[in-house]
Design a protein around this motif. Sequence first.
Motif, PDB file in Angstrom:
ATOM      1  N   ILE A  67      -8.502  16.868   4.432  1.00 46.49           N
ATOM      2  CA  ILE A  67      -7.964  15.613   3.920  1.00 46.49           C
ATOM      3  C   ILE A  67      -8.807  14.415   4.346  1.00 46.49           C
ATOM      4  CG2 ILE A  67      -6.304  15.251   5.786  1.00 46.49           C
ATOM      5  CD1 ILE A  67      -5.828  14.453   2.041  1.00 46.49           C
ATOM      6  N   THR A  68      -9.390  14.446   5.527  1.00 42.53           N
ATOM      7  CA  THR A  68     -10.246  13.343   5.975  1.00 42.53           C
ATOM      8  C   THR A  68     -11.481  13.240   5.091  1.00 42.53           C
ATOM      9  OG1 THR A  68      -9.444  13.630   8.230  1.00 42.53           O
ATOM     10  CG2 THR A  68     -11.480  12.368   7.942  1.00 42.53           C
ATOM     11  N   LYS A  69     -12.106  14.375   4.773  1.00 40.68           N
ATOM     12  CA  LYS A  69     -13.280  14.371   3.889  1.00 40.68           C
ATOM     13  C   LYS A  69     -12.894  13.906   2.482  1.00 40.68           C
ATOM     14  CE  LYS A  69     -15.665  18.079   6.303  1.00 40.68           C
ATOM     15  NZ  LYS A  69     -16.041  19.489   6.259  1.00 40.68           N
ATOM     16  N   LEU A  70     -11.741  14.346   1.996  1.00 41.38           N
ATOM     17  CA  LEU A  70     -11.309  13.938   0.658  1.00 41.38           C
ATOM     18  C   LEU A  70     -11.021  12.436   0.610  1.00 41.38           C
ATOM     19  CD1 LEU A  70      -9.033  16.957  -0.252  1.00 41.38           C
ATOM     20  CD2 LEU A  70     -11.227  16.370  -1.298  1.00 41.38           C
ATOM     21  N   THR A  71     -10.427  11.898   1.669  1.00 45.81           N
ATOM     22  CA  THR A  71     -10.165  10.462   1.723  1.00 45.81           C
ATOM     23  C   THR A  71     -11.473   9.684   1.690  1.00 45.81           C
ATOM     24  OG1 THR A  71      -8.127  10.844   2.949  1.00 45.81           O
ATOM     25  CG2 THR A  71      -9.061   8.632   3.078  1.00 45.81           C
ATOM     26  N   THR A  72     -12.456  10.130   2.441  1.00 42.73           N
ATOM     27  CA  THR A  72     -13.777   9.486   2.440  1.00 42.73           C
ATOM     28  C   THR A  72     -14.404   9.577   1.065  1.00 42.73           C
ATOM     29  OG1 THR A  72     -14.085   9.997   4.775  1.00 42.73           O
ATOM     30  CG2 THR A  72     -16.072   9.508   3.490  1.00 42.73           C
ATOM     31  N   ARG A  73     -14.297  10.734   0.453  1.00 46.18           N
ATOM     32  CA  ARG A  73     -14.867  10.947  -0.884  1.00 46.18           C
ATOM     33  C   ARG A  73     -14.259   9.981  -1.903  1.00 46.18           C
ATOM     34  NH1 ARG A  73     -14.087  16.578  -4.096  1.00 46.18           N
ATOM     35  NH2 ARG A  73     -15.648  16.278  -5.708  1.00 46.18           N
ATOM     36  N   VAL A  74     -12.937   9.795  -1.849  1.00 46.45           N
ATOM     37  CA  VAL A  74     -12.261   8.891  -2.782  1.00 46.45           C
ATOM     38  C   VAL A  74     -12.697   7.447  -2.545  1.00 46.45           C
ATOM     39  CG1 VAL A  74     -10.003   7.883  -3.347  1.00 46.45           C
ATOM     40  CG2 VAL A  74     -10.279  10.355  -3.250  1.00 46.45           C
ATOM     41  N   SER A  75     -12.872   7.065  -1.295  1.00 46.18           N
ATOM     42  CA  SER A  75     -13.208   5.670  -1.003  1.00 46.18           C
ATOM     43  C   SER A  75     -14.674   5.344  -1.253  1.00 46.18           C
ATOM     44  CB  SER A  75     -12.825   5.315   0.436  1.00 46.18           C
ATOM     45  OG  SER A  75     -13.576   6.078   1.346  1.00 46.18           O
ATOM     46  N   THR A  76     -15.543   6.354  -1.307  1.00 46.38           N
ATOM     47  CA  THR A  76     -16.972   6.072  -1.476  1.00 46.38           C
ATOM     48  C   THR A  76     -17.524   6.428  -2.851  1.00 46.38           C
ATOM     49  OG1 THR A  76     -17.570   8.228  -0.546  1.00 46.38           O
ATOM     50  CG2 THR A  76     -17.450   6.352   0.975  1.00 46.38           C
ATOM     51  N   ASP A  77     -16.831   7.252  -3.610  1.00 45.27           N
ATOM     52  CA  ASP A  77     -17.355   7.706  -4.900  1.00 45.27           C
ATOM     53  C   ASP A  77     -16.386   7.327  -6.012  1.00 45.27           C
ATOM     54  OD1 ASP A  77     -18.407   9.051  -7.099  1.00 45.27           O
ATOM     55  OD2 ASP A  77     -19.024  10.777  -5.890  1.00 45.27           O
ATOM     56  N   GLN A 101      -1.870  11.580   5.919  1.00 42.46           N
ATOM     57  CA  GLN A 101      -3.102  11.149   5.253  1.00 42.46           C
ATOM     58  C   GLN A 101      -3.060  11.461   3.761  1.00 42.46           C
ATOM     59  OE1 GLN A 101      -5.932  13.108   8.111  1.00 42.46           O
ATOM     60  NE2 GLN A 101      -7.055  11.203   7.754  1.00 42.46           N
ATOM     61  N   ALA A 102      -2.540  12.612   3.407  1.00 40.00           N
ATOM     62  CA  ALA A 102      -2.414  12.965   1.992  1.00 40.00           C
ATOM     63  C   ALA A 102      -1.439  12.016   1.300  1.00 40.00           C
ATOM     64  CB  ALA A 102      -1.959  14.412   1.837  1.00 40.00           C
ATOM     65  N   PHE A 103      -0.344  11.696   1.991  1.00 42.96           N
ATOM     66  CA  PHE A 103       0.634  10.754   1.437  1.00 42.96           C
ATOM     67  C   PHE A 103      -0.034   9.405   1.179  1.00 42.96           C
ATOM     68  CE2 PHE A 103       3.824   7.435   1.735  1.00 42.96           C
ATOM     69  CZ  PHE A 103       4.787   7.898   0.858  1.00 42.96           C
ATOM     70  N   ALA A 104      -0.800   8.917   2.140  1.00 42.96           N
ATOM     71  CA  ALA A 104      -1.473   7.623   1.994  1.00 42.96           C
ATOM     72  C   ALA A 104      -2.502   7.656   0.864  1.00 42.96           C
ATOM     73  CB  ALA A 104      -2.139   7.222   3.312  1.00 42.96           C
ATOM     74  N   LEU A 105      -3.270   8.736   0.769  1.00 48.15           N
ATOM     75  CA  LEU A 105      -4.294   8.841  -0.267  1.00 48.15           C
ATOM     76  C   LEU A 105      -3.671   8.856  -1.662  1.00 48.15           C
ATOM     77  CD1 LEU A 105      -7.205   9.296  -1.231  1.00 48.15           C
ATOM     78  CD2 LEU A 105      -6.872  11.729  -0.789  1.00 48.15           C
ATOM     79  N   LEU A 106      -2.658   9.689  -1.855  1.00 50.58           N
ATOM     80  CA  LEU A 106      -2.029   9.785  -3.175  1.00 50.58           C
ATOM     81  C   LEU A 106      -1.262   8.516  -3.526  1.00 50.58           C
ATOM     82  CD1 LEU A 106      -0.863  13.514  -3.098  1.00 50.58           C
ATOM     83  CD2 LEU A 106      -2.861  12.541  -4.254  1.00 50.58           C
ATOM     84  N   GLY A 120      -3.481  10.873 -12.720  1.00 52.07           N
ATOM     85  CA  GLY A 120      -3.890  12.017 -11.909  1.00 52.07           C
ATOM     86  C   GLY A 120      -3.144  12.054 -10.581  1.00 52.07           C
ATOM     87  N   ALA A 121      -2.949  10.883  -9.982  1.00 53.31           N
ATOM     88  CA  ALA A 121      -2.197  10.803  -8.727  1.00 53.31           C
ATOM     89  C   ALA A 121      -0.752  11.246  -8.948  1.00 53.31           C
ATOM     90  CB  ALA A 121      -2.246   9.382  -8.170  1.00 53.31           C
ATOM     91  N   LEU A 122      -0.170  10.859 -10.071  1.00 57.23           N
ATOM     92  CA  LEU A 122       1.204  11.284 -10.371  1.00 57.23           C
ATOM     93  C   LEU A 122       1.294  12.797 -10.530  1.00 57.23           C
ATOM     94  CD1 LEU A 122       2.242   8.407 -12.764  1.00 57.23           C
ATOM     95  CD2 LEU A 122       3.366   8.988 -10.593  1.00 57.23           C
ATOM     96  N   LEU A 123       0.326  13.390 -11.191  1.00 59.22           N
ATOM     97  CA  LEU A 123       0.305  14.843 -11.325  1.00 59.22           C
ATOM     98  C   LEU A 123       0.198  15.493  -9.944  1.00 59.22           C
ATOM     99  CD1 LEU A 123       0.191  17.473 -12.905  1.00 59.22           C
ATOM    100  CD2 LEU A 123      -2.250  17.066 -13.254  1.00 59.22           C
ATOM    101  N   ALA A 124      -0.697  14.984  -9.117  1.00 57.46           N
ATOM    102  CA  ALA A 124      -0.858  15.517  -7.770  1.00 57.46           C
ATOM    103  C   ALA A 124       0.438  15.375  -6.966  1.00 57.46           C
ATOM    104  CB  ALA A 124      -2.015  14.820  -7.059  1.00 57.46           C
ATOM    105  N   ILE A 125       1.094  14.246  -7.097  1.00 56.06           N
ATOM    106  CA  ILE A 125       2.359  14.012  -6.398  1.00 56.06           C
ATOM    107  C   ILE A 125       3.419  15.002  -6.864  1.00 56.06           C
ATOM    108  CG2 ILE A 125       4.280  12.365  -6.273  1.00 56.06           C
ATOM    109  CD1 ILE A 125       2.069  10.151  -6.055  1.00 56.06           C
ATOM    110  N   SER A 126       3.436  15.304  -8.149  1.00 58.42           N
ATOM    111  CA  SER A 126       4.433  16.259  -8.654  1.00 58.42           C
ATOM    112  C   SER A 126       4.230  17.639  -8.043  1.00 58.42           C
ATOM    113  CB  SER A 126       4.410  16.322 -10.181  1.00 58.42           C
ATOM    114  OG  SER A 126       3.247  16.989 -10.646  1.00 58.42           O
ATOM    115  N   VAL A 127       2.995  17.994  -7.744  1.00 57.27           N
ATOM    116  CA  VAL A 127       2.701  19.292  -7.132  1.00 57.27           C
ATOM    117  C   VAL A 127       3.259  19.361  -5.714  1.00 57.27           C
ATOM    118  CG1 VAL A 127       0.819  20.776  -6.297  1.00 57.27           C
ATOM    119  CG2 VAL A 127       0.678  19.731  -8.569  1.00 57.27           C
ATOM    120  N   THR A 128       3.196  18.248  -4.980  1.00 57.02           N
ATOM    121  CA  THR A 128       3.690  18.252  -3.596  1.00 57.02           C
ATOM    122  C   THR A 128       5.201  18.428  -3.550  1.00 57.02           C
ATOM    123  OG1 THR A 128       4.121  15.874  -3.339  1.00 57.02           O
ATOM    124  CG2 THR A 128       1.855  16.648  -2.914  1.00 57.02           C
TER     125      THR A 128
END
Length: 162
Positions: A67-77, A101-106, A120-128
């Motif tokens: 999740i830390t790498k994914l958060t960095t990826r979202v903020s930089t790319d 961290q996943a909650f904050a990112l989504l 896309g975030a809504l779809l991801a949230i529905s999965v959780t």
Amino acid sequence: MGLTRQMVHASESGDPSGKEIWLTEDAETIACWNDDPLLGVSYIEVLGADDAALAEKIRSNLTMDDITKLTTRVSTDRDLDTLMDSLFRTAVIAYSGHDPQAFALLSSALYDPEPLVRRGALLAISVTGWASFIPVVEEVSEQDPEAEVRDQAVRVRNCLDD
């Protein structure tokens, strides 16, 4: 890792399904390789008597999303495909249990300037399935500038646990 690979066959045709299962020597714990066609990501699901130990063994032997790498990826790319992939990978990580961290990112992705990222975030949230998303999803359903995003937020809200 002491696992035996088994192929899964489609029940209708008997043809290989593309799903793979690995069994422990005692056949009481399995690791399933899943290709999620909706999210477009692959993941390993571990089930059985000694699932925690097998999951840890897999984590120590394979490179996994973090999740830390994914958060960095979202903020930089800001590439749209990269953003969507990161959100969907976050959903897979988050499926196993609440992660701040996943909650904050989504949650933050629900306010992205791009409507497709918000969807896309809504779809991801529905999965959780996390009920903790209810207030933020309700806010999106009432205040997002795009009707399609608002409509999707209503549908996602209906599938979240109360």
